[in-house]
Design a protein around this motif. Sequence first.
Motif, PDB file in Angstrom:
ATOM      1  N   ASP A 147      46.165  88.957  64.732  1.00 35.42           N
ATOM      2  CA  ASP A 147      45.174  90.144  64.306  1.00 35.42           C
ATOM      3  C   ASP A 147      43.796  89.731  64.993  1.00 35.42           C
ATOM      4  O   ASP A 147      42.623  90.368  64.857  1.00 35.42           O
ATOM      5  N   GLU A 148      43.435  88.546  65.129  1.00 37.13           N
ATOM      6  CA  GLU A 148      42.176  87.704  65.366  1.00 37.13           C
ATOM      7  C   GLU A 148      41.290  87.983  64.266  1.00 37.13           C
ATOM      8  O   GLU A 148      40.070  88.395  64.787  1.00 37.13           O
ATOM      9  N   ASP A 149      41.786  87.987  63.227  1.00 36.30           N
ATOM     10  CA  ASP A 149      40.877  88.086  61.721  1.00 36.30           C
ATOM     11  C   ASP A 149      40.541  86.718  61.352  1.00 36.30           C
ATOM     12  O   ASP A 149      41.317  85.906  60.888  1.00 36.30           O
ATOM     13  N   ILE A 150      39.122  86.343  61.700  1.00 33.28           N
ATOM     14  CA  ILE A 150      38.855  84.976  61.338  1.00 33.28           C
ATOM     15  C   ILE A 150      38.490  84.807  59.850  1.00 33.28           C
ATOM     16  O   ILE A 150      38.924  83.639  59.450  1.00 33.28           O
ATOM     17  N   ASP A 151      38.088  85.960  59.043  1.00 29.65           N
ATOM     18  CA  ASP A 151      38.010  85.827  57.593  1.00 29.65           C
ATOM     19  C   ASP A 151      39.442  85.419  57.146  1.00 29.65           C
ATOM     20  O   ASP A 151      39.736  84.846  56.187  1.00 29.65           O
ATOM     21  N   ALA A 152      40.572  86.258  57.462  1.00 27.75           N
ATOM     22  CA  ALA A 152      41.944  86.012  56.939  1.00 27.75           C
ATOM     23  C   ALA A 152      42.323  84.747  57.465  1.00 27.75           C
ATOM     24  O   ALA A 152      43.230  84.055  56.819  1.00 27.75           O
ATOM     25  N   LEU A 153      41.967  84.233  58.559  1.00 29.59           N
ATOM     26  CA  LEU A 153      42.568  82.741  58.979  1.00 29.59           C
ATOM     27  C   LEU A 153      41.637  81.633  58.156  1.00 29.59           C
ATOM     28  O   LEU A 153      42.720  81.127  57.890  1.00 29.59           O
ATOM     29  N   GLN A 154      40.712  81.904  57.679  1.00 33.46           N
ATOM     30  CA  GLN A 154      40.123  81.213  56.784  1.00 33.46           C
ATOM     31  C   GLN A 154      40.682  80.850  55.504  1.00 33.46           C
ATOM     32  O   GLN A 154      40.990  79.830  54.754  1.00 33.46           O
ATOM     33  N   LEU A 155      41.062  82.245  54.979  1.00 31.79           N
ATOM     34  CA  LEU A 155      41.813  82.063  53.747  1.00 31.79           C
ATOM     35  C   LEU A 155      43.284  81.698  53.797  1.00 31.79           C
ATOM     36  O   LEU A 155      43.499  80.635  53.006  1.00 31.79           O
ATOM     37  N   ALA A 156      43.922  82.047  54.706  1.00 34.44           N
ATOM     38  CA  ALA A 156      45.158  81.525  54.850  1.00 34.44           C
ATOM     39  C   ALA A 156      45.392  79.808  55.055  1.00 34.44           C
ATOM     40  O   ALA A 156      46.144  79.302  54.804  1.00 34.44           O
ATOM     41  N   HIS A 157      44.355  79.580  55.943  1.00 38.57           N
ATOM     42  CA  HIS A 157      44.246  78.144  56.365  1.00 38.57           C
ATOM     43  C   HIS A 157      44.196  77.423  54.963  1.00 38.57           C
ATOM     44  O   HIS A 157      44.595  76.274  54.878  1.00 38.57           O
ATOM     45  N   LYS A 158      43.312  77.770  54.176  1.00 36.14           N
ATOM     46  CA  LYS A 158      42.892  77.021  52.889  1.00 36.14           C
ATOM     47  C   LYS A 158      44.107  76.951  52.034  1.00 36.14           C
ATOM     48  O   LYS A 158      44.431  76.149  51.469  1.00 36.14           O
ATOM     49  N   GLN A 159      44.851  78.054  52.102  1.00 33.30           N
ATOM     50  CA  GLN A 159      46.066  78.065  51.288  1.00 33.30           C
ATOM     51  C   GLN A 159      47.402  77.333  51.841  1.00 33.30           C
ATOM     52  O   GLN A 159      47.846  76.581  50.861  1.00 33.30           O
ATOM     53  N   LEU A 160      47.112  77.200  53.182  1.00 35.03           N
ATOM     54  CA  LEU A 160      48.335  76.084  53.557  1.00 35.03           C
ATOM     55  C   LEU A 160      48.078  74.724  53.493  1.00 35.03           C
ATOM     56  O   LEU A 160      48.692  73.812  53.328  1.00 35.03           O
ATOM     57  N   HIS A 161      46.549  74.494  53.464  1.00 33.93           N
ATOM     58  CA  HIS A 161      46.049  73.027  53.165  1.00 33.93           C
ATOM     59  C   HIS A 161      46.968  72.406  52.045  1.00 33.93           C
ATOM     60  O   HIS A 161      47.214  71.206  52.165  1.00 33.93           O
ATOM     61  N   VAL A 162      47.159  72.927  50.887  1.00 37.57           N
ATOM     62  CA  VAL A 162      47.747  72.455  49.846  1.00 37.57           C
ATOM     63  C   VAL A 162      49.386  71.969  50.167  1.00 37.57           C
ATOM     64  O   VAL A 162      49.777  71.040  49.581  1.00 37.57           O
ATOM     65  N   TYR A 163      49.874  72.727  51.254  1.00 40.40           N
ATOM     66  CA  TYR A 163      51.250  72.387  51.429  1.00 40.40           C
ATOM     67  C   TYR A 163      51.701  71.534  52.848  1.00 40.40           C
ATOM     68  O   TYR A 163      52.816  71.152  52.937  1.00 40.40           O
ATOM     69  N   VAL A 164      50.512  70.807  53.336  1.00 40.56           N
ATOM     70  CA  VAL A 164      50.871  69.942  54.515  1.00 40.56           C
ATOM     71  C   VAL A 164      49.990  68.523  54.034  1.00 40.56           C
ATOM     72  O   VAL A 164      49.770  67.738  55.085  1.00 40.56           O
ATOM     73  N   GLN A 165      50.183  68.086  52.748  1.00 43.21           N
ATOM     74  CA  GLN A 165      49.903  67.087  52.337  1.00 43.21           C
ATOM     75  C   GLN A 165      50.825  66.100  52.254  1.00 43.21           C
ATOM     76  O   GLN A 165      51.981  66.220  52.097  1.00 43.21           O
ATOM     77  N   ASP A 166      50.511  64.695  52.017  1.00 42.47           N
ATOM     78  CA  ASP A 166      51.748  63.583  52.287  1.00 42.47           C
ATOM     79  C   ASP A 166      52.543  63.970  50.713  1.00 42.47           C
ATOM     80  O   ASP A 166      53.782  63.463  50.886  1.00 42.47           O
ATOM     81  N   ARG A 167      51.910  64.382  49.820  1.00 41.77           N
ATOM     82  CA  ARG A 167      52.595  64.575  48.590  1.00 41.77           C
ATOM     83  C   ARG A 167      53.766  65.574  48.697  1.00 41.77           C
ATOM     84  O   ARG A 167      54.889  65.282  48.000  1.00 41.77           O
ATOM     85  N   GLN A 168      53.484  66.406  49.385  1.00 45.98           N
ATOM     86  CA  GLN A 168      54.573  67.610  49.496  1.00 45.98           C
ATOM     87  C   GLN A 168      55.679  67.045  50.670  1.00 45.98           C
ATOM     88  O   GLN A 168      56.786  67.443  50.316  1.00 45.98           O
ATOM     89  N   LEU A 169      55.271  66.073  51.554  1.00 47.45           N
ATOM     90  CA  LEU A 169      56.457  65.525  52.315  1.00 47.45           C
ATOM     91  C   LEU A 169      57.283  64.474  51.567  1.00 47.45           C
ATOM     92  O   LEU A 169      58.452  64.582  51.557  1.00 47.45           O
ATOM     93  N   ARG A 170      56.755  63.990  50.481  1.00 48.54           N
ATOM     94  CA  ARG A 170      57.604  63.224  49.388  1.00 48.54           C
ATOM     95  C   ARG A 170      58.409  63.958  48.781  1.00 48.54           C
ATOM     96  O   ARG A 170      59.551  63.752  48.484  1.00 48.54           O
ATOM     97  N   VAL A 171      58.106  65.369  48.489  1.00 45.94           N
ATOM     98  CA  VAL A 171      59.025  66.341  47.533  1.00 45.94           C
ATOM     99  C   VAL A 171      60.169  66.661  48.602  1.00 45.94           C
ATOM    100  O   VAL A 171      61.249  66.491  47.835  1.00 45.94           O
ATOM    101  N   TYR A 172      60.074  66.896  49.533  1.00 50.55           N
ATOM    102  CA  TYR A 172      60.925  67.050  50.723  1.00 50.55           C
ATOM    103  C   TYR A 172      61.838  66.173  50.764  1.00 50.55           C
ATOM    104  O   TYR A 172      62.993  66.096  50.912  1.00 50.55           O
ATOM    105  N   ASN A 173      61.368  64.907  50.846  1.00 46.89           N
ATOM    106  CA  ASN A 173      62.239  63.424  51.113  1.00 46.89           C
ATOM    107  C   ASN A 173      63.082  63.380  50.063  1.00 46.89           C
ATOM    108  O   ASN A 173      63.963  62.442  50.045  1.00 46.89           O
ATOM    109  N   ASN A 174      62.635  63.799  48.735  1.00 47.65           N
ATOM    110  CA  ASN A 174      63.648  63.764  47.632  1.00 47.65           C
ATOM    111  C   ASN A 174      64.770  64.516  47.503  1.00 47.65           C
ATOM    112  O   ASN A 174      65.745  64.029  46.691  1.00 47.65           O
TER     113      ASN A 174
END
Length: 358
Positions: A147-174
């Motif tokens: 949609d080329e929506d920079i405001d929506a991009l900012q919000l979704a990017h902030k939400q995704l930030h939580v899920y791309v950390q090393d602690r989430q990677l450890r959850v998957y590896n378990n």
Amino acid sequence: MRRENAETMNMKKVISVITMSMMFCSLLLSFQPIVSEAKTNVDHIVNEAKAQMKKAHGTYTTYVKKTGKIPPHATVLTEYKKAHNLYVKAKQTVQKSGGKQKKKYVSQLDGTYKTYMAKRIIPYLNASFVFDGTTKARLALEQAITDEDIDALQLAHKQLHVYVQDRQLRVYNNVFEVDVRKLLLEEFSKSKKLYEEYANDVEAYGQLLKASEYLEDGKIAEAKTLLDGAKGLLSKLSDTFRADLTSEYNNLLEVYNDLMTPPVAELDYVEATNGMLTLYFDIPVSSLSPTNMKITVTINKGEEQVVQPSLITLSDDRTMATIVVPVISEKDEEQSVVYTIEYAGKKVTADPFVISKK
């Protein structure tokens, strides 16, 4: 007579013993089915709990094998809750009615729980919960890009930030199962790549938003720091948002430069009489001299002539200037005189006045 009484008494004792024996046998026979039924019931409850734990495990492993996808989190969670409740119920039943088999039943239940619930299902559910959140945030980010929506991009990017950390990677590896773990890690890699690809866009946009707020609040130095930071990111932006963010940066930089440039007084109005001009400015003028203004005059719509002032006087508040110019002599005909002042790139013409003929 006594002998008959004795025989009668002995006969009664025999009858009493026989009666009691028959009652005991009857009770014994009636008790055995109850004991057998209780044992069967415990077996059923224990086996039911074990079967449900295995079923809960198969809910996601079978789904992955058949579809190559991760099943809905809620589906597996429902089966897990059933298994957990049956496990608790079975443990309680064993404690009450397990009898000599209690130790065996407890061992079976705990062994099955450890194998399927603790080592497999619970780690999977933790990972599945993260997976659902990651997928939702990634899809929102992809939609914002489409949609080329920079405001929506900012919000979704902030939400995704939580899920791309090393602690989430450890959850998957378990997660126990290799094929399931592979799917989870693929989603993690995909989401993290997208997150990093648009990180500069989001950072630049955030800095520009804050810089705009600072400029509105008059915090010029703070705004400049953010603008400098955003400038360093312009060459790293995605093709989708580069043009818009660069344009926004240039607009804000122009606002900043305007605020940093000392305000220039604007000439609002000029009054003219023969030999005297009065200039009115919107704000105090910093300086006024023949070098930064130009005075011209036309007589009877003739050729424009440059006039050199002989004296310039500013009022105390520097918003008005009185300028002495050469007096125009009377002639044999009326003269319509028009003065024009050019100052700071703007020309202001005074109302004409007339010099009577001799």
